[in-house]
Design an enzyme around this catalytic site. Structure first.
Site, PDB file in Angstrom:
ATOM      1  CE  LYS A 672      -2.809   2.591   2.922  1.00 40.80           C
ATOM      2  NZ  LYS A 672      -2.130   4.339   2.189  1.00 40.80           N
ATOM      3  CD  GLU A 753      12.624   2.111   9.297  1.00 40.72           C
ATOM      4  OE1 GLU A 753      13.149   3.288   9.603  1.00 40.72           O
ATOM      5  OE2 GLU A 753      12.960   0.447   9.028  1.00 40.72           O
ATOM      6  CD  GLU A 883       8.767  14.070  12.110  1.00 40.13           C
ATOM      7  OE1 GLU A 883       9.139  13.637  11.501  1.00 40.13           O
ATOM      8  OE2 GLU A 883       7.168  13.310  12.838  1.00 40.13           O
TER       9      GLU A 883
END
Ligand code: FAD
Length: 1003
Positions: A672, A753, A883
């Site tokens: 995906k 990750e 972030e």
């Protein structure tokens, strides 16, 4: 008639005779410097430490720091010199103030051997002396390492000032040979092109020339008025074509077309030097005005070799010293044979090379006043004197400037003087005989000259003695310095543009599945442009994909690993074939600048090839222990169906990395891609189909995460989830995979990750030329959208103001724009959502901290965010905790290294980090203490290379897996041990093989 070799020997002997009349050691400055150089030549490790110490010293302001560095560099030396050096260091520590001053004084003295003056006034003293000795000059302004346009402007202004000064001060000087000012004006200025434009990108020579030409024209104009000669120096290979093209373009302009006082350098160590020289001569003939070529061997040999080897490029320089010497002679001939249009300047200290030019000049009947020899200030003094005595024209290359900007020049000279291969060392230090020094280099070239040892890459499998990455040779990057690469990329962009808007289906069980629901993938540089319309799977398609993958698993899991590895290798070969096309697609679909796009494709190829190799390493069952009468084999089984969910920022590489790891280990895959990069995903699927992936083994299932994501993650038939993306989604997957559903066979494995909030620390002794350039690239390269990107720059107080000043002007010089144009550093962010989120963070930043810089020159159309820098930032602020994933950099001030490390580690994430320093002790500390999966010292914190920098973090950055590392594949496997009692009636075979064939299931 005597042969050329005899003539060369005769002239060489004459030069040596004159040289030996006034013998001089290799290093004219006696004492401290001479002794250090002698030590350096005896001991390679000492030499490295010495040059590093010399490199850092000018940037140290306190005597205590100097002595501290001295201690760090030298006391730990494990060699015969150690006691001596240790005593010196101990003595220095007793009175650091005096020792610091003394060292600085000595190193400045060392620099003064090669730098002719601190400033224009100072250099005149040297030039006057040389004039009396009948030696001419060319002056070079030190300071090629510019990081911003502000600095390039300063360099240009200083050039103009120098020009005026030299012309004024030498008014009335005559030609040393009293003949020939028409060819050889008294004032001669050497210019370094790299110092005049900070954004030179080899992929975009047109841009570089467009910026360089306006800076150079006023200098050339004034030089012409003042009767000054201008020479373009030649630097690294990546600048070579730009420098040549610029020279030809400028000096063909009507204003300069008939001006003969222009020169350029040809480097004989380059394999394509002859072609360049012949092209130049053709150009000169068409221009019909004389020009000059300074022929040198080349000063960047080590750099070119290292850089090319790191990037997998063909090495542009010759690898054997006699090849460079022989080419120098061949090019000398080309130059002298074309004397009617080009004036030759031979830049060498090598008596053989010089004698060859002399002999050839005589053979061709060229008067010795019509060419010249050029030698560097501070080197080969006796050779200069000998040449003057023989009636030749001699010019000395005189660098002028302070030690700090002159450091790279100084290091180049130190390397040259101590090089094992160099002429000067051979003659003046090692006392090699004349006969040997005058040998014909053509006879010394060994067979198979181009072979570089690749043995270490051929080793089969890892061993304790061989680093794991060493058994793998990375795919090369494309070198955009070559015109052909630039043209291929432009052609690919045209080709991909022509097919924008195409539709792409799902692929399940080898079938193309067209459905009505599609998602338009847009070009972030021009959001009204549809890159492709990609089918968006719903729950029924997701179900079908899982079932298909499950069914295919039975066979694929039993397919020999060798076949699976070959599939990956075929895919890599197809990527290589379609390389430019894939890069071009990334430019359109995710806004990657050329080189960034290319490195993504390189990484994808590397994943294929590296994992194929790793699978061969771990694929065969391996004996656990030698024990009589029993054998136990450790081996792996695949886990089952792998769901691969990838991000858009490395749209082919990360998707490919996770999918190939799953495939090669025998799992079947549902792939995906991110919605924003689904066309890249479709290309990867196409590649695997062409490579021959069996139906159902790899299924392409683009779709919205919100629709199919959770369904697939929770599915009882999905055994493994490989995810790279945001922390928010990653944590949800981690949590939900922990729940066991009815009918589930395996405990789900999650390879996860996530993001980063990466810090770079700049120490007080850092090399700022490097630290600024690398920090800017780490923060703003690909718009700060790499998970490894720098977002927190921590600067030690002592350096803060200097760093900030240079950092802001470097950021202001960045090129921001549509990456279809080559050489853009900053393109658009991925989509509207990202655009708005980042702008929102900028607003938050404005309310929390001080906006120090925001780029002004940003296209209005497209999702372009101006590179932005905040200062007065505190560790608790949102902009340094959350972030942002965009071109926003926060700069934090730290009192000392303790505080800097604390700030760096004070985050939820631990992905990448960087440290710039020249203190061995601080570097060791950073290596040990900085919390990050990838810690980079004295380089950018982005750009991990498969096998070399296994990539991935911990804390909230990920589960500690390392993509592109030796144990990555193990995440995709279940370990298994099979033990057999091989004793029969007390008898057992003596030998049990270390490896055996795979266990094969029948049918
Ligand atoms: C006046 C002047 C101007 C200069 N301007 C420039 C310039 O603009 N750009 C520039 O790059 N250099 C320039 N140089 C530097 C010059 O390149 C070096 O000084 C020169 O290469 C040293 O060569 P040599 O003939 O004096 O010595 P040699 O000792 O004969 O040659 C040393 C050179 O051989 C080459 N070499 C060393 N090892 C190998 C190997 N294993 N395989 C192949 N080749 C090898 C390298 O080029 C090395 O510098 C200039 C030099 C002078 C004298």
């Amino acid at each position: 008639m005597r042969s050329l070799q005899t003539e060369i020997e005769q002239r060489g002997a004459r030069i040596f005779e004159l040289v030996d009349r006034h013998p001089e050691p290799l290093f004219s400055k006696a004492g401290f410097y001479q002794r250090l150089m002698a030590l350096s030549m005896r001991d390679e490790r000492f030499k490295v430490q010495m040059f590093r110490f010399v490199d850092v010293l000018p940037s140290l302001r306190r005597s205590g720091d100097i002595v501290q560095h001295l201690d760090e560099y030298f006391t730990d030396m494990r060699n015969g010199l150690a006691p001596l050096v240790r005593t010196g260091v101990r003595a220095a520590k007793i009175v650091p103030w005096i020792s610091g001053q003394l060292l600085r004084w000595n190193v400045s003295g060392m620099a003064r051997q090669f730098i002719a003056g601190k400033n224009p006034d100072d250099v005149m003293k040297t030039l006057r002396k040389r004039h009396e000795q009948k030696i001419g000059f060319t002056v070079d302004l030190l300071g090629e390492a510019v990081v911003s346009e502000k600095e390039t402007d300063e360099y240009a202004t200083r050039c103009l000032e120098l020009l005026e000064h030299l012309a004024r001060e030498t008014d009335g000087w005559s030609d040393p040979l009293d003949d020939g000012t028409e060819l050889f004006p008294v004032v001669n200025l050497s210019v370094k092109i790299s110092a005049l434009y900070s954004q030179t990108n080899p992929a975009d020579p047109a841009d570089a020339i467009a910026h360089l030409a306006p800076k150079l024209r006023p200098i050339l104009r004034r030089a012409k008025e003042l009767g000054v000669f201008i020479n373009f120096d030649m630097e690294s290979f990546s600048h070579k074509n730009i420098t040549l093209d610029l020279f030809k373009a400028l000096f063909a302009e009507p204003e300069f077309r008939d001006w003969p006082h222009a020169g350029i350098v040809i480097q004989a160590y380059l394999r394509d030097a002859e072609k360049d020289l012949v092209d130049l001569i053709d150009w000169g003939r068409a221009r019909r005005t004389r020009f000059t070529v300074r022929l040198v061997k080349g000063a960047y040999w080590d750099y070119e070799k290292i850089k090319s080897t790191q990037n997998g490029w063909s090495i542009p320089v010759y690898l054997q010293k006699p090849e460079s010497d022989a080419n120098f002679e061949a090019l000398s001939r080309v130059l002298l044979e074309n004397e009617s249009i080009v004036t030759a300047a031979f830049g060498s200290h090598n008596v053989r090379s010089i004698a060859h030019a002399q002999a050839l000049g005589d053979e061709l009947g060229i008067d010795r006043t019509r060419f010249e020899f050029q030698l560097l200030y501070g080197m080969a003094g006796p050779v200069k004197r000998a040449l003057v005595e023989m009636g030749y024209r001699v010019r000395e290359y005189c660098p002028v400037g302070e030690l700090l900007p002159g450091m790279s020049y100084l290091v180049r000279r130190l390397l040259e003087n101590t090089s094992n291969e160099g002429f000067l060392r051979a003659k003046f230090s090692d006392n090699v005989s004349e006969k040997i020094l005058l040998r014909d280099p053509n006879r010394l070239v060994r067979g198979n000259p181009d072979s570089v040892s690749k043995d270490r890459h051929l080793l089969d499998g890892a061993s304790l003695d061989v680093p794991p990455g060493d058994v793998y040779e990375n795919a090369p990057l494309v070198n955009f310095a070559y015109q052909q690469s630039q043209e291929e990329m432009r052609a690919a962009l045209r080709q991909v543009r022509a097919r924008l808007g195409k539709k792409y289906p799902l692929v399940i069980g080898g079938e193309r599945v067209w459905i009505d629901r599609t998602t338009a993938s847009l070009n972030p540089s021009a959001p009204d442009e549809i890159v492709g319309d990609v089918a968006a799977a719903g729950i029924p398609e997701a179900e079908r994909a899982v079932k298909t993958a499950r069914d295919a698993f039975a066979k694929w899991s039993r397919t020999p690993f060798e076949e699976r590895a070959r599939l990956l290798e075929r895919a890599a070969a197809i990527m290589e074939r379609r390389r430019y096309e894939l890069s071009a697609l990334e430019v359109f679909e995710v806004g990657k600048p050329w080189a960034e796009a290319d490195s993504d494709i390189r990484e994808a190829m590397d994943f294929c090839l590296f994992y194929a190799q790793q699978m061969r390493r771990i694929g065969r069952p391996r004996l656990t222990q030698h024990v009589p009468g029993e054998e136990s084999y450790y081996h792996y089984w695949p886990r089952g169906v792998a769901l691969v969910i990838a991000p858009w920022n490395f749209p082919i590489a990360i998707l490919c990395g996770m999918a190939t790891a799953a495939l090669v280990t025998g799992n079947t895959v549902i792939m995906k891609p991110a919605e924003q990069s689904a066309v890249c995903g479709a290309m990867l699927m196409e590649i695997f189909e062409e490579a021959g992936v069996p139906p159902g083994v790899l299924n392409f299932l683009p779709g919205h995460g919100s629709v199919i994501g959770a369904h697939l993650v929770d599915h009882k038939d999905v055994d493994l989830i490989a995810f790279t993306g945001s922390r928010e989604v990653g944590l949800k997957i981690w949590e939900s995979a922990g729940i066991t559903r009815p009918g589930q066979r395996e405990l789900k494995r999650v390879v996860c990750e996530m993001g980063g909030k990466n810090a770079v620390i700049i120490d007080s002794d850092a090399d700022l030329d490097e630290a600024i350039v690398d920090s800017i690239y780490s923060a703003f390269g690909y718009q700060g959208q790499k998970c490894s990107a720098l977002s927190r720059l921590i600067v030690l107080e002592e350096n803060y103001d200097r760093v900030l000043e240079r950092l802001l002007s470097a950021a202001a010089s960045l090129r921001v724009g549509n990456p279809e144009e080559p050489g853009m550093t900053v393109g658009p962010v991925i989509d509207k959502t990202a655009y708005e989120r980042i702008l929102n963070y900028i607003e938050i930043g404005k309310s929390e901290a001080t906006l120090a810089f925001q780029h002004q020159n940003v296209p209005a159309k497209g999702y372009f965010i101006p590179p932005t820098i905040f200062v007065d930032v505190k560790p608790n602020m949102r902009i340094v905790r959350e972030e942002i994933f965009g071109p926003v950099l926060s700069v934090l001030k730290a009192r000392d290294l303790d505080e800097a490390v604390k700030i760096a580690n004070g985050t939820d994430y631990a992905l990448t980090a960087g440290f710039f320093s020249r203190s061995p002790a601080n570097i060791e500390r950073a290596k040990a203490e900085i919390e990050a999966g990838n810690v980079y010292i004295n380089r950018s914190c982005t750009g991990a290379v498969v096998g070399r920098h296994p990539f991935g973090g911990f804390k909230m950055s990920g589960g500690g897996t390392k993509a592109g590392g030796e144990d990555y594949l193990l995440q995709f496997l279940l370990p298994r041990v099979v033990t057999e009692n091989i004793t029969r009636h007390g008898f057992a075979p003596e030998e049990t093989p270390l490896y055996r064939d795979e266990f094969r299931v029948r049918g």
